[in-house]
Write a protein that holds these residues in place. Structure first.
Motif, PDB file in Angstrom:
ATOM      1  N   LEU A  43     128.139  50.305  26.267  1.00 46.71           N
ATOM      2  CA  LEU A  43     127.747  50.237  24.863  1.00 46.71           C
ATOM      3  C   LEU A  43     126.234  50.414  24.735  1.00 46.71           C
ATOM      4  O   LEU A  43     125.755  51.154  23.879  1.00 46.71           O
ATOM      5  CB  LEU A  43     128.181  48.914  24.240  1.00 46.71           C
ATOM      6  N   GLN A  44     125.475  49.754  25.595  1.00 40.70           N
ATOM      7  CA  GLN A  44     124.017  49.898  25.568  1.00 40.70           C
ATOM      8  C   GLN A  44     123.606  51.339  25.863  1.00 40.70           C
ATOM      9  O   GLN A  44     122.713  51.882  25.212  1.00 40.70           O
ATOM     10  CB  GLN A  44     123.364  48.945  26.565  1.00 40.70           C
ATOM     11  N   ALA A  45     124.278  51.968  26.826  1.00 38.52           N
ATOM     12  CA  ALA A  45     123.971  53.359  27.157  1.00 38.52           C
ATOM     13  C   ALA A  45     124.286  54.272  25.970  1.00 38.52           C
ATOM     14  O   ALA A  45     123.510  55.176  25.647  1.00 38.52           O
ATOM     15  CB  ALA A  45     124.755  53.793  28.392  1.00 38.52           C
ATOM     16  N   ALA A  46     125.422  54.033  25.318  1.00 42.16           N
ATOM     17  CA  ALA A  46     125.808  54.839  24.155  1.00 42.16           C
ATOM     18  C   ALA A  46     124.800  54.642  23.022  1.00 42.16           C
ATOM     19  O   ALA A  46     124.426  55.598  22.336  1.00 42.16           O
ATOM     20  CB  ALA A  46     127.209  54.463  23.694  1.00 42.16           C
ATOM     21  N   ASP A  47     124.355  53.408  22.821  1.00 43.21           N
ATOM     22  CA  ASP A  47     123.373  53.114  21.779  1.00 43.21           C
ATOM     23  C   ASP A  47     122.057  53.835  22.080  1.00 43.21           C
ATOM     24  O   ASP A  47     121.449  54.427  21.187  1.00 43.21           O
ATOM     25  CB  ASP A  47     123.161  51.605  21.673  1.00 43.21           C
ATOM     26  N   GLU A  48     121.631  53.818  23.342  1.00 46.95           N
ATOM     27  CA  GLU A  48     120.388  54.500  23.725  1.00 46.95           C
ATOM     28  C   GLU A  48     120.503  56.005  23.502  1.00 46.95           C
ATOM     29  O   GLU A  48     119.567  56.633  23.012  1.00 46.95           O
ATOM     30  CB  GLU A  48     120.050  54.205  25.185  1.00 46.95           C
ATOM     31  N   LYS A  49     121.654  56.581  23.851  1.00 47.86           N
ATOM     32  CA  LYS A  49     121.855  58.016  23.630  1.00 47.86           C
ATOM     33  C   LYS A  49     121.815  58.336  22.136  1.00 47.86           C
ATOM     34  O   LYS A  49     121.206  59.319  21.726  1.00 47.86           O
ATOM     35  CB  LYS A  49     123.199  58.471  24.211  1.00 47.86           C
ATOM     36  N   TRP A  50     122.476  57.483  21.343  1.00 48.47           N
ATOM     37  CA  TRP A  50     122.496  57.708  19.897  1.00 48.47           C
ATOM     38  C   TRP A  50     121.077  57.679  19.344  1.00 48.47           C
ATOM     39  O   TRP A  50     120.678  58.566  18.589  1.00 48.47           O
ATOM     40  CB  TRP A  50     123.363  56.649  19.212  1.00 48.47           C
ATOM     41  N   ARG A  51     120.299  56.675  19.721  1.00 48.06           N
ATOM     42  CA  ARG A  51     118.922  56.554  19.227  1.00 48.06           C
ATOM     43  C   ARG A  51     118.066  57.743  19.664  1.00 48.06           C
ATOM     44  O   ARG A  51     117.272  58.268  18.888  1.00 48.06           O
ATOM     45  CB  ARG A  51     118.297  55.245  19.695  1.00 48.06           C
ATOM     46  N   SER A  52     118.244  58.168  20.906  1.00 51.42           N
ATOM     47  CA  SER A  52     117.487  59.311  21.412  1.00 51.42           C
ATOM     48  C   SER A  52     117.853  60.582  20.651  1.00 51.42           C
ATOM     49  O   SER A  52     116.987  61.349  20.241  1.00 51.42           O
ATOM     50  CB  SER A  52     117.773  59.479  22.905  1.00 51.42           C
ATOM     51  N   TYR A  53     119.127  60.788  20.438  1.00 50.68           N
ATOM     52  CA  TYR A  53     119.596  61.986  19.748  1.00 50.68           C
ATOM     53  C   TYR A  53     119.195  61.983  18.281  1.00 50.68           C
ATOM     54  O   TYR A  53     118.847  63.016  17.720  1.00 50.68           O
ATOM     55  CB  TYR A  53     121.115  62.091  19.882  1.00 50.68           C
ATOM     56  N   ARG A  54     119.246  60.842  17.643  1.00 47.25           N
ATOM     57  CA  ARG A  54     118.956  60.758  16.212  1.00 47.25           C
ATOM     58  C   ARG A  54     117.476  60.535  15.900  1.00 47.25           C
ATOM     59  O   ARG A  54     117.085  60.563  14.740  1.00 47.25           O
ATOM     60  CB  ARG A  54     119.752  59.614  15.575  1.00 47.25           C
ATOM     61  N   ALA A  55     116.641  60.321  16.904  1.00 45.36           N
ATOM     62  CA  ALA A  55     115.222  59.997  16.684  1.00 45.36           C
ATOM     63  C   ALA A  55     114.499  61.034  15.835  1.00 45.36           C
ATOM     64  O   ALA A  55     113.627  60.690  15.044  1.00 45.36           O
ATOM     65  CB  ALA A  55     114.510  59.822  18.020  1.00 45.36           C
ATOM     66  N   ALA A  56     114.865  62.292  15.974  1.00 45.47           N
ATOM     67  CA  ALA A  56     114.171  63.352  15.240  1.00 45.47           C
ATOM     68  C   ALA A  56     114.758  63.599  13.846  1.00 45.47           C
ATOM     69  O   ALA A  56     114.225  64.396  13.086  1.00 45.47           O
ATOM     70  CB  ALA A  56     114.222  64.645  16.049  1.00 45.47           C
ATOM     71  N   TRP A  57     115.833  62.907  13.520  1.00 41.09           N
ATOM     72  CA  TRP A  57     116.472  63.118  12.217  1.00 41.09           C
ATOM     73  C   TRP A  57     115.638  62.480  11.113  1.00 41.09           C
ATOM     74  O   TRP A  57     114.903  61.515  11.340  1.00 41.09           O
ATOM     75  CB  TRP A  57     117.872  62.523  12.220  1.00 41.09           C
ATOM     76  N   ALA A  58     115.784  62.986   9.928  1.00 43.60           N
ATOM     77  CA  ALA A  58     115.066  62.445   8.764  1.00 43.60           C
ATOM     78  C   ALA A  58     115.532  61.012   8.491  1.00 43.60           C
ATOM     79  O   ALA A  58     116.679  60.663   8.781  1.00 43.60           O
ATOM     80  CB  ALA A  58     115.337  63.318   7.545  1.00 43.60           C
ATOM     81  N   PRO A  59     114.649  60.183   7.958  1.00 46.32           N
ATOM     82  CA  PRO A  59     115.034  58.802   7.638  1.00 46.32           C
ATOM     83  C   PRO A  59     116.223  58.744   6.683  1.00 46.32           C
ATOM     84  O   PRO A  59     116.407  59.642   5.847  1.00 46.32           O
ATOM     85  CB  PRO A  59     113.777  58.226   6.977  1.00 46.32           C
ATOM     86  N   ARG A  60     117.012  57.697   6.841  1.00 48.98           N
ATOM     87  CA  ARG A  60     118.183  57.431   6.002  1.00 48.98           C
ATOM     88  C   ARG A  60     118.199  55.938   5.685  1.00 48.98           C
ATOM     89  O   ARG A  60     117.423  55.177   6.227  1.00 48.98           O
ATOM     90  CB  ARG A  60     119.478  57.768   6.749  1.00 48.98           C
ATOM     91  N   THR A  61     119.177  55.553   4.894  1.00 54.12           N
ATOM     92  CA  THR A  61     119.337  54.121   4.624  1.00 54.12           C
ATOM     93  C   THR A  61     119.977  53.457   5.847  1.00 54.12           C
ATOM     94  O   THR A  61     120.626  54.132   6.663  1.00 54.12           O
ATOM     95  CB  THR A  61     120.248  53.882   3.407  1.00 54.12           C
ATOM     96  N   ALA A  62     119.820  52.163   5.957  1.00 55.32           N
ATOM     97  CA  ALA A  62     120.434  51.422   7.064  1.00 55.32           C
ATOM     98  C   ALA A  62     121.951  51.586   7.042  1.00 55.32           C
ATOM     99  O   ALA A  62     122.588  51.728   8.095  1.00 55.32           O
ATOM    100  CB  ALA A  62     120.047  49.947   6.987  1.00 55.32           C
TER     101      ALA A  62
END
Length: 121
Positions: A43-62
């Motif tokens: 789960l931690q690895a998946a969360d890290e991948k998600w954050r890395s992949y989405r880091a360049a995306w435009a801001p959104r709501t929580a």
């Protein structure tokens, strides 16, 4: 007024890296069995991948990030012994093998998955 909401009442926009797994997300993980299925480490690895992949995306709501994160986690799979180390799995490489186009890397991953024994041979 024209019926639209003013910007002062809308939820603030944040970067994916600022979104945090809250009590609602933890409850969702447990309710749907994803924590048991993946385990804490995957789960931690998946969360890290998600954050890395989405880091360049435009801001959104929580709430938008939470929905996106849930969809990502629902698709994650745990690695199995002998299974090829694919990009979509925890521990997968974030970039294709050098010299391969993205399409070639995807094709190689699909072919590797087809070669994987299913246990029904």
């Amino acid at each position: 007024m024209n019926g639209s909401k003013s910007s002062s009442t809308s939820a603030p926009l944040i970067a994916a890296t600022e979104w945090r797994i809250d009590d609602d997300a933890r409850a969702w993980l447990q309710h749907h069995g994803h924590l048991d299925r993946l385990g804490e480490r995957a789960l931690q690895a998946a969360d890290e991948k998600w954050r890395s992949y989405r880091a360049a995306w435009a801001p959104r709501t929580a709430a938008a990030w939470a929905a996106d994160w849930r969809a990502w986690i629902a698709r994650e799979r745990t690695p199995a012994p002998g299974r090829p180390n694919l990009y979509a799995l925890p521990g997968g490489t974030p970039t294709p093998t050098a010299g391969m186009t993205r399409a070639e890397a995807h094709t190689a991953a699909l072919l590797a998955a087809l070669d994987e024994p299913t246990g029904t041979e």
